[in-house]
Motif scaffolding. Structure first.
Motif, mmCIF file in Angstrom:
data_model
loop_
_atom_site.group_PDB
_atom_site.id
_atom_site.type_symbol
_atom_site.label_atom_id
_atom_site.label_comp_id
_atom_site.label_asym_id
_atom_site.label_seq_id
_atom_site.Cartn_x
_atom_site.Cartn_y
_atom_site.Cartn_z
ATOM 1 N N TYR A 19 0.899 -1.159 0.000
ATOM 2 C CA TYR A 19 0.000 0.000 0.000
ATOM 3 C C TYR A 19 0.928 1.196 0.000
ATOM 4 C CZ TYR A 19 -3.829 -3.141 1.364
ATOM 5 O OH TYR A 19 -4.766 -4.140 1.412
ATOM 6 N N VAL A 24 3.257 -4.778 2.647
ATOM 7 C CA VAL A 24 2.353 -5.489 3.547
ATOM 8 C C VAL A 24 2.469 -7.013 3.413
ATOM 9 C CG1 VAL A 24 -0.063 -5.848 4.155
ATOM 10 C CG2 VAL A 24 0.763 -3.553 3.689
ATOM 11 N N ARG A 43 -3.292 -12.483 13.711
ATOM 12 C CA ARG A 43 -3.789 -11.330 14.460
ATOM 13 C C ARG A 43 -4.280 -10.240 13.509
ATOM 14 N NH1 ARG A 43 1.066 -11.744 17.937
ATOM 15 N NH2 ARG A 43 0.427 -12.799 19.844
ATOM 16 N N GLY A 45 -4.486 -7.095 11.356
ATOM 17 C CA GLY A 45 -3.513 -6.246 10.675
ATOM 18 C C GLY A 45 -2.297 -6.957 10.097
ATOM 19 N N VAL A 46 -2.241 -8.296 10.173
ATOM 20 C CA VAL A 46 -1.044 -8.992 9.665
ATOM 21 C C VAL A 46 -1.057 -9.163 8.145
ATOM 22 C CG1 VAL A 46 -0.505 -10.260 11.789
ATOM 23 C CG2 VAL A 46 -2.023 -11.295 10.088
ATOM 24 N N THR A 50 -5.505 -8.622 2.918
ATOM 25 C CA THR A 50 -4.695 -8.202 1.768
ATOM 26 C C THR A 50 -4.294 -9.419 0.931
ATOM 27 O OG1 THR A 50 -3.888 -6.341 3.081
ATOM 28 C CG2 THR A 50 -2.647 -6.893 1.084
ATOM 29 N N GLU A 90 -14.828 -9.023 3.468
ATOM 30 C CA GLU A 90 -15.157 -8.765 4.873
ATOM 31 C C GLU A 90 -16.462 -7.995 5.073
ATOM 32 O OE1 GLU A 90 -11.330 -7.731 7.563
ATOM 33 O OE2 GLU A 90 -11.367 -6.682 5.652
ATOM 34 N N GLU A 165 -13.336 -13.641 7.150
ATOM 35 C CA GLU A 165 -13.921 -13.396 8.479
ATOM 36 C C GLU A 165 -15.451 -13.418 8.502
ATOM 37 O OE1 GLU A 165 -12.153 -11.888 11.590
ATOM 38 O OE2 GLU A 165 -10.533 -10.772 10.625
HETATM 39 N N1 LIG Z 1 -6.217 0.373 1.729
HETATM 40 C C1 LIG Z 1 -5.182 0.381 2.571
HETATM 41 N N2 LIG Z 1 -4.267 1.375 2.533
HETATM 42 C C2 LIG Z 1 -3.206 1.406 3.362
HETATM 43 N N3 LIG Z 1 -2.958 0.448 4.286
HETATM 44 C C3 LIG Z 1 -3.820 -0.564 4.376
HETATM 45 C C4 LIG Z 1 -4.984 -0.662 3.531
HETATM 46 N N4 LIG Z 1 -5.652 -1.784 3.848
HETATM 47 C C5 LIG Z 1 -4.955 -2.362 4.841
HETATM 48 N N5 LIG Z 1 -3.869 -1.644 5.159
HETATM 49 C C6 LIG Z 1 -2.861 -1.986 6.181
HETATM 50 O O1 LIG Z 1 -2.222 -3.182 5.759
HETATM 51 C C7 LIG Z 1 -2.021 -4.078 6.863
HETATM 52 C C8 LIG Z 1 -2.720 -5.385 6.587
HETATM 53 O O2 LIG Z 1 -4.117 -5.174 6.506
HETATM 54 P P1 LIG Z 1 -5.162 -6.342 6.290
HETATM 55 O O3 LIG Z 1 -6.480 -5.712 6.054
HETATM 56 O O4 LIG Z 1 -4.657 -7.258 5.262
HETATM 57 O O5 LIG Z 1 -5.122 -7.056 7.710
HETATM 58 P P2 LIG Z 1 -5.928 -8.291 8.268
HETATM 59 O O6 LIG Z 1 -4.945 -9.341 8.606
HETATM 60 O O7 LIG Z 1 -7.021 -8.653 7.357
HETATM 61 O O8 LIG Z 1 -6.507 -7.764 9.641
HETATM 62 P P3 LIG Z 1 -7.953 -7.154 10.022
HETATM 63 O O9 LIG Z 1 -8.986 -7.795 9.161
HETATM 64 O O10 LIG Z 1 -8.098 -7.501 11.434
HETATM 65 O O11 LIG Z 1 -7.825 -5.693 9.811
HETATM 66 C C9 LIG Z 1 -2.545 -3.342 8.080
HETATM 67 O O12 LIG Z 1 -1.447 -2.729 8.708
HETATM 68 C C10 LIG Z 1 -3.493 -2.316 7.513
HETATM 69 O O13 LIG Z 1 -3.537 -1.184 8.337
#
Ligand SMILES: Nc1ncnc2c1ncn2[C@@H]1O[C@H](COP(=O)(O)OP(=O)(O)OP(=O)(O)O)[C@@H](O)[C@H]1O
Ligand SMILES: [Mg+2]
Length: 239
Positions: A19, A24, A43, A45-46, A50, A90, A165
């Motif tokens: 991003y 990421v 957890r 944010g991992v 994405t 989600e 999820e």
């Molecule tokens: N559109 C975006 N722009 C910038 N950063 C992003 C974006 N989407 C997610 N992130 C960041 O990328 C990282 C991974 O996000 P992701 O949504 O894949 O996490 P996740 O494992 O699905 O967790 P959760 O669903 O609990 O948020 C996080 O640090 C999030 O803040």
């Protein structure tokens, strides 16, 4: 357990995503076998969502995403869906002003060729949708909306679905119902990559468990093996 399923239907190799400047996904390797349910845990944010988005072409991927023997990495989302890879994101995105039935119809891949899931069977399978078939979908509860988005994706007749999820924020009774729905889909032969936070559901349904930490897979194993790995749970899952 190896991180590659025997005869994988979906095989993700060294997947990276960004991003802006934020790196990421840092080389994700995972695969889902034919008829297999794989759980992707981790957890907040991992990078689990994405990973799903990069596979589906909604976030630009670097690396390889093999599906049905084609490298689909970076192809447009609609094309990936058409190849038989379904995605339930989600956000439980339904069309609130349209009826449940109309929402389901929107999921059809090809109006002229019947897939393996028919609307009537689907309404039969999930009675709480049936009684609301002709109701505006906007009035459904969170759990019903979740079931509707899963069912709508099935109408596209996917061979594999990624479900992100599905039980988040749902009451325990509804979590059980959604879990049963996912198990039923798996029994019908659809492969599933299930992003879940609730271990109870994930371990009950999956044959393969992946744990993600900081943009890469840190553990691969069977549910039985995973149950014995308190170290992994403590380091990568508990908050
Ligand atoms: N559109 C975006 N722009 C910038 N950063 C992003 C974006 N989407 C997610 N992130 C960041 O990328 C990282 C991974 O996000 P992701 O949504 O894949 O996490 P996740 O494992 O699905 O967790 P959760 O669903 O609990 O948020 C996080 O640090 C999030 O803040
Ligand atoms: Mg997420």
């Amino acid at each position: 357990m190896k991180d590659t399923a025997p005869n994988p239907m979906l095989d993700v190799r060294d997947l990276h995503a960004f991003y802006g400047k934020s790196h990421v996904l840092r080389g994700v390797n995972l695969s889902v076998g034919r008829g297999e349910v794989a759980a992707l845990l981790g957890r907040n944010g991992v990078g689990r969502s994405t990973t799903a988005k990069a596979i589906m072409g909604e976030v630009a991927p670097q690396g390889e995403v093999w599906f049905h023997g084609h490298n689909i990495a970076g192809q447009p989302s609609h094309r990936i869906a058409h190849l038989g890879l379904g995605y339930v994101p989600e956000n439980r995105d339904i069309f609130p002003m349209m009826t449940v039935r109309q929402n389901l119809l929107l999921g059809l891949k090809d109006v002229n060729t019947p897939g393996r899931w028919q609307i009537e069977d689907m309404l039969e399978m999930f009675p709480n949708l049936k009684s609301r078939a002709d109701t505006a979908a906007g009035v459904l509860s969170g759990g019903e909306k979740q079931m509707l988005t899963i069912c709508r994706t099935l109408m596209g007749d996917p061979d594999l679905i990624i479900i992100d999820e599905p039980t988040e924020g749902l009451a325990p009774k509804i979590v059980t119902q959604v879990g049963a729905l996912i198990a039923q889909i798996a029994q019908a032969g659809v492969s599933i990559l299930l992003v879940e936070q609730k271990l109870s559901i994930a371990l009950k349904i999956a044959q393969r468990v992946y744990v993600m930490g900081h943009g890469e897979i840190v553990y691969t194993g069977t549910p039985d093996d995973f149950r014995g790995r308190e170290d992994i749970r403590r380091e990568w899952l508990e908050v």
